[in-house]
Design an enzyme around this catalytic site. Structure first.
Site, PDB file in Angstrom:
ATOM      1  N   CYS A 155     109.551 -36.789  15.351  1.00 30.39           N
ATOM      2  CA  CYS A 155     110.689 -37.169  16.189  1.00 30.39           C
ATOM      3  C   CYS A 155     111.988 -37.017  15.408  1.00 30.39           C
ATOM      4  CB  CYS A 155     110.546 -38.624  16.645  1.00 30.39           C
ATOM      5  SG  CYS A 155     109.003 -38.972  17.481  1.00 30.39           S
ATOM      6  N   ASN A 360     114.704 -39.215  20.644  1.00 35.35           N
ATOM      7  CA  ASN A 360     113.950 -37.961  20.555  1.00 35.35           C
ATOM      8  C   ASN A 360     113.668 -37.461  21.983  1.00 35.35           C
ATOM      9  OD1 ASN A 360     111.995 -39.985  21.216  1.00 35.35           O
ATOM     10  ND2 ASN A 360     110.392 -38.589  20.530  1.00 35.35           N
ATOM     11  N   PRO A 361     113.059 -36.284  22.157  1.00 32.61           N
ATOM     12  CA  PRO A 361     112.882 -35.729  23.508  1.00 32.61           C
ATOM     13  C   PRO A 361     112.082 -36.602  24.461  1.00 32.61           C
ATOM     14  CG  PRO A 361     112.613 -34.005  21.887  1.00 32.61           C
ATOM     15  CD  PRO A 361     112.704 -35.290  21.120  1.00 32.61           C
ATOM     16  N   CYS A 362     111.180 -37.410  23.945  1.00 28.58           N
ATOM     17  CA  CYS A 362     110.350 -38.231  24.829  1.00 28.58           C
ATOM     18  C   CYS A 362     110.854 -39.660  24.971  1.00 28.58           C
ATOM     19  CB  CYS A 362     108.908 -38.233  24.326  1.00 28.58           C
ATOM     20  SG  CYS A 362     108.129 -36.610  24.382  1.00 28.58           S
ATOM     21  N   GLU A 364     110.940 -42.234  23.013  1.00 27.41           N
ATOM     22  CA  GLU A 364     110.351 -43.423  22.388  1.00 27.41           C
ATOM     23  C   GLU A 364     111.004 -43.763  21.055  1.00 27.41           C
ATOM     24  OE1 GLU A 364     107.529 -40.158  20.773  1.00 27.41           O
ATOM     25  OE2 GLU A 364     108.746 -40.551  22.545  1.00 27.41           O
ATOM     26  N   THR A 547     100.893 -39.619  22.571  1.00 25.45           N
ATOM     27  CA  THR A 547      99.565 -39.496  21.925  1.00 25.45           C
ATOM     28  C   THR A 547      98.666 -38.493  22.630  1.00 25.45           C
ATOM     29  OG1 THR A 547      98.436 -41.306  23.124  1.00 25.45           O
ATOM     30  CG2 THR A 547      99.709 -41.897  21.165  1.00 25.45           C
ATOM     31  N   THR A 549      97.660 -34.930  21.959  1.00 26.70           N
ATOM     32  CA  THR A 549      96.671 -34.220  21.152  1.00 26.70           C
ATOM     33  C   THR A 549      95.876 -35.170  20.274  1.00 26.70           C
ATOM     34  OG1 THR A 549      98.187 -32.335  21.122  1.00 26.70           O
ATOM     35  CG2 THR A 549      96.359 -32.291  19.567  1.00 26.70           C
TER      36      THR A 549
END
Length: 963
Positions: A155, A360-362, A364, A547, A549
């Site tokens: 991240c 970050n892109p997600c 979190e 989470t 992969t």
């Protein structure tokens, strides 16, 4: 197994190092010798086409690891060139490569009291990894212990200032992060708006949205130049920026273009050849809203937009009106998401070092600009005892060990920019989290959207973060606090006490919640006391990441904080093939709910057939909620997701990667309410996705654009619009055709097709079942609908996109050498039509190839022979690198529609209700009725599924953008 505690830092004095006691491993047996190992052949095939895309034989894994987990680890994480001695071939090699680096660094950096403690630490981590108790994030497995840069973070947050030099540096830094396969986010609010003047020339500034175009093009270029997934990036703009309305509506306007171009016959599907003609598609956009703005929305008062250079209000807008535009844009295209600035910065541990501006892109990881975070996630189901109690002591010990390893990694890690490296080493942000929460709750007989489910989730999250901070204080007593701690000590302690107070306020619904909450309170109290004595080693400790992969690596049923996706899954079998099976957690849940063995089996058999529990024999309706899933008949309501996020948010340093899914029928007002409730419930960030919003009709209202000065009589007049309506192009009386016989799982049928003189498909007839049967009648009607659609100009590619991968019986082996397995009759039919009537380029974008093409790929790394490839136009020739996926220049010519321009005529349409009629293509999609809920995997062709705010492939572990 004896459980003892570490003694490091207990008195606040600096000891010689951490003492590490054995909890998981045994002193007389190495963790590898406790399990049975077996050799397997890992062969990965394209799920849609059947061609082999990866093969490594004789790899070694524990016998209890699933085929899926071993396949993902082999293809994703084993390093070294295939076919050489340098290639890793055993899980032992992979774990040793990573864990030995951690233990050696920890010993060298003074973390451990003795070499013996370092050895115990190494074996404890090894045991947990072998037994799938946790996993580090993907960059660790990619890079640690190799000759590559030792990148451990997944991240990143960047920053950009109001200068051309900074903007161009943003492009460069973002590109380097994308090149390495990671993603980044940043806030553009420092860039002056298009309503402000330039200092140098006195001209008008371009504004941040204009610079977003350049960054978007850069991300798309880097992706097509070598990556198999879209670039992952987050763009944030503050709600008081003067260009906020342009930012909000940017992607919605582009979606309008996509709809118009698709209706005109262009290929605008994900990965389509023409999609690159629209902009802003490589980023997630989020609005950073302040508490002041949210209060103005509630009060219906004006809100000031402020100049970036002076801070003065240069424009006032109606807060409710702007809020409505945000919700409408999210309804149309799922962007923008929400970031709640007040909540984010009120939980900020290092405000003296700067505000939290982005994520970050997600969404979190939220921390300082130019920083990064490395992640690890625990498999919660592993800590559920046989008596269905949660093992708080074992969980606490696991968190201790993992957070120690994560901090050690910062000592040797490399970073993509000097600024990110400096900030990360000075603040040492970590992101411990978990997976399998949904499976844990179901196994315990707790509904995801229930008070009991939320209470346990909150208590576990609190225990995790409290333990992580307590361990961080212990490490600070050994190797010192983070460099920026001294100036932020008061703020950090304040946040620790806020976490502890939130834990005290938790409601206990069951005995298990009480036990976990008490353990968590103990950890928060210790963290507070030890932090005052030692400081903290880490500015942040926890997040909840997707989470994807690594969740498959741990054989988790559910990812991150998500509920179960479905009750029935496909399980890969050794030697190839798969089987459909009901989740194991279903029967465990039924046992916890008190059902006897006979009833349990009846319910499981029913679920295997129907895919849900509604109407299952012997199942009480009151227990239905336990088996609610993310999708399907008993889908969890949107606010059920929001309430779960709100339950755990007070116990996280960062935020939560999660998208709230809404049905296609959801309204703009419902999306606005979800966003409002997210603020009221104390979330830090929230994203939504309305099913089919990427291809549905735009919102329209007869009141839009109404002039209040017009008379009532004028307003009542019907609206006249111009619509370009295609005409049907009928087939000639005599036309070429072909008849194909087929068999799918023993069910036989015939398909007859007719084509235009130039070879384009114009009609199909399907013969299934006995004449006069219901099945025969339905297939006749379906054939007519598809044929009419083809004759009105609906591209065959659109039908193939919609109908391949439909799953229903009969499904299985076919008698067609090009299509060995089909998931349904329609899956077979449209894959066969693609092979018969689409050219190679069009089929390649859909991942559909002939048996010969697949065989040629295995031999050469290219689907085409040299002669066939040479015959393609230069702009469309395939790259022959064996490691590349299929890549075709996106600038290729548009395939003409069946309808010429002369066939389209303007029609005046009276609209009494203000709603425009369907276009023909949209009417056909209504007939089809199949929502495109997830993309196909760019690596193996499988259908992906949501994971947080991204998509992940269950077959190979690839993601759509999140590491």
């Amino acid at each position: 197994m004896t459980q003892t505690t570490s003694t490091a830092g207990q008195t606040g004095q600096k000891p010689g190092g951490l003492r590490v006691s054995r909890v998981f491993s045994r002193p007389d047996v190495h963790p590898y010798d406790e399990v049975t190992w077996e050799r397997r052949d890992v062969v990965q095939t394209n799920w849609k086409t059947g061609e082999v895309v990866f093969e490594q034989k004789d790899v070694e894994f524990p016998d209890f690891w699933s085929v899926n987990a071993s396949t993902i680890v082999t293809t994703k994480y084993f390093r070294g060139a295939l076919g050489t001695d340098q290639r890793e071939s055993s899980l032992k090699q992979l774990i040793d490569r990573v864990v030995k680096k951690y233990s050696a660094t920890g010993l060298a950096e003074g973390y451990f009291a003795s070499p013996e403690d370092a050895e115990v630490f190494e074996q404890e981590l090894t045991w947990m990894l072998v037994h799938q108790y946790f996993s580090f994030n993907s960059p660790v497995w990619f890079n640690v212990g190799t000759a590559s840069p030792q990148q451990v973070s997944a991240c990143f947050i960047l920053s950009v200032d109001d200068s051309m030099e900074s903007i161009l540096n943003w492009y460069k830094e973002e590109g380097m992060i994308f090149k390495g396969g990671s993603g980044a986010g940043l806030n553009l609010s420092r860039i002056r708006s298009s309503k402000e003047l330039l200092r140098s020339s006195g001209g008008t500034a371009s504004g941040p949205v204009s610079f977003m175009r350049g960054a978007d093009a850069s991300a798309g270029t880097i992706k097509s130049g070598g990556a198999t997934r879209r670039a992952a990036k987050m763009v944030v703009l503050d709600v008081d920026h003067p260009d906020i309305e342009e930012f909000v509506e940017t992607k919605a306007r582009e979606e309008d273009k996509i709809r118009a171009l698709r209706d005109a016959g262009f290929d605008m599907d994900l990965g389509g050849r023409d999609i690159t003609s629209v902009q802003y598609q490589n980023a997630n956009n989020s609005v950073r809203v302040s508490d002041e703005f949210m209060q103005a929305v509630q009060d219906g008062t004006p809100f000031g937009l402020k100049a970036r250079t002076t801070g003065e209000v240069i424009e006032e807008v109606d807060a409710k009106d702007l809020w409505g535009k945000i919700a409408k844009a999210a309804w149309e295209c799922a962007d923008p998401g929400m970031q709640y600035d007040g909540t984010i910065n009120s939980w900020h541990t290092t405000p003296e070092s700067g505000r939290i501006n982005a994520s970050n892109p997600c969404s979190e990881y939220m921390s300082l600009d130019n920083s990064s975070c490395n992640l690890a996630s625990l498999n919660l189901l592993k800590f559920l005892r046989d008596d269905d109690s949660f093992d708080t002591e074992l969980f606490t010990k696991a968190v201790e060990l993992i957070i120690t390893a994560m901090d050690i990694s910062i000592c040797f890690a490399d970073f993509p920019t000097e600024a990110i490296g400096d900030t990360t080493r000075d603040y040492r942000q970590l992101g411990i989290g978990y997976a399998n929460l949904g499976a844990l709750l179901m196994a315990l007989g707790k509904g995801y959207d229930s008070e009991g489910g939320r209470a346990l989730a909150a208590a576990i999250t609190s225990l995790m973060t409290g333990t992580a901070y307590r361990r961080s204080a212990e490490m600070a007593g050994v190797v010192g606090p983070y460099k920026g701690y001294a100036r932020n000590a008061e703020s950090h302690q304040r946040v620790i006490r806020k976490h502890g107070a939130a834990n005290e306020a938790l409601d206990n619904v069951a005995a298990i919640d009480t036990e976990v909450r008490r353990a968590a309170q103990h950890e928060w109290d210790k963290a507070d006391v030890m932090g005052q004595a030692n400081g903290f080693r880490n500015a942040q400790a926890s997040v909840l990441a997707p989470t994807g992969t690594i969740g498959f690596m741990m054989d988790c049923d559910t990812t991150g904080i998500e509920p179960d996706f479905s009750l029935v899954k496909f399980k890969k079998l050794v030697g190839g093939g798969s089987m459909q099976m009901v989740n194991h957690t279903v029967e465990r849940a039924l046992t916890n709910l008190g059902y006897d063995a006979t009833t349990r089996q009846s319910i499981v058999d029913y679920v295997a057939e129907k895919g849900n529990v509604v109407g299952a024999p012997g199942l009480r309706e009151a227990d239905y909620e336990v088996f609610d899933t993310a999708m399907g008949v008993r889908a969890i309501a949107p606010m059920g997701h929001v309430r779960m996020m709100a339950a755990v948010q007070p116990f996280l340093s960062g935020a939560i990667s999660k998208t709230v899914n809404l049905p296609e029928s959801a309204t703009v007002e419902e999306i606005a309410d979800v966003y409002m409730q997210g603020w009221k419930l104390g979330l830090k960030a929230l994203a939504v996705y309305r099913d089919n919003c990427k291809v549905g009709q735009p919102l329209s209202s007869g009141n839009q654009g109404k002039d209040d000065n017009k008379s009532t009589t004028d307003q009542a007049k019907p609206e006249v619009r111009v619509e370009y309506r295609p005409r049907r192009r009928r087939l000639p009386k005599s036309r070429a055709g072909r008849t194909t016989s087929f068999s799918v799982a023993g069910a036989e049928g015939y398909m007859t097709t007719g084509a235009y003189s130039e070879g384009q498909l114009g009609e199909i007839f399907l013969k299934l079942g006995k004449q006069g049967s219901t099945l025969s009648g339905v297939m006749d009607a379906f054939s007519i609908a598809v044929s009419i659609g083809l004759q009105y100009g609906v591209p065959l590619e659109s039908f193939v996109q919609k109908f391949t991968n439909l799953k229903f019986e009969p499904a299985g082996m076919t008698d067609d050498p090009d299509i060995r397995i089909a998931q349904s009759i329609l899956d077979y039919v449209f894959r066969r039509l693609a092979l018969d009537y689409l050219d190679f380029d069009e089929r390649g974008e859909l991942g559909i190839y002939t048996a010969d093409e697949r065989a040629h790929y295995v031999e050469t790394g290219s689907y085409l022979s040299e002669e066939d490839e040479a015959s393609l136009p230069e702009s469309e020739q395939l790259k022959n690198d064996a490691g590349d996926d299929l890549k075709v220049d996106q600038a290729g010519a548009h395939q003409p529609s069946l309808i010429d321009a002369a066939d389209v005529r303007p029609v005046e349409v009276e609209s009494s209700d203000g709603h425009a009629p369907h276009t023909t293509t949209e009417m056909m999609e209504d007939i089809i009725g199949q929502a495109f809920d997830a993309p196909l995997c760019m690596t193996c062709g499988s259908k992906m599924r949501p994971s947080g705010s991204c998509y992940v492939c269950e077959s190979c572990g690839s993601t759509s953008g999140c590491s």
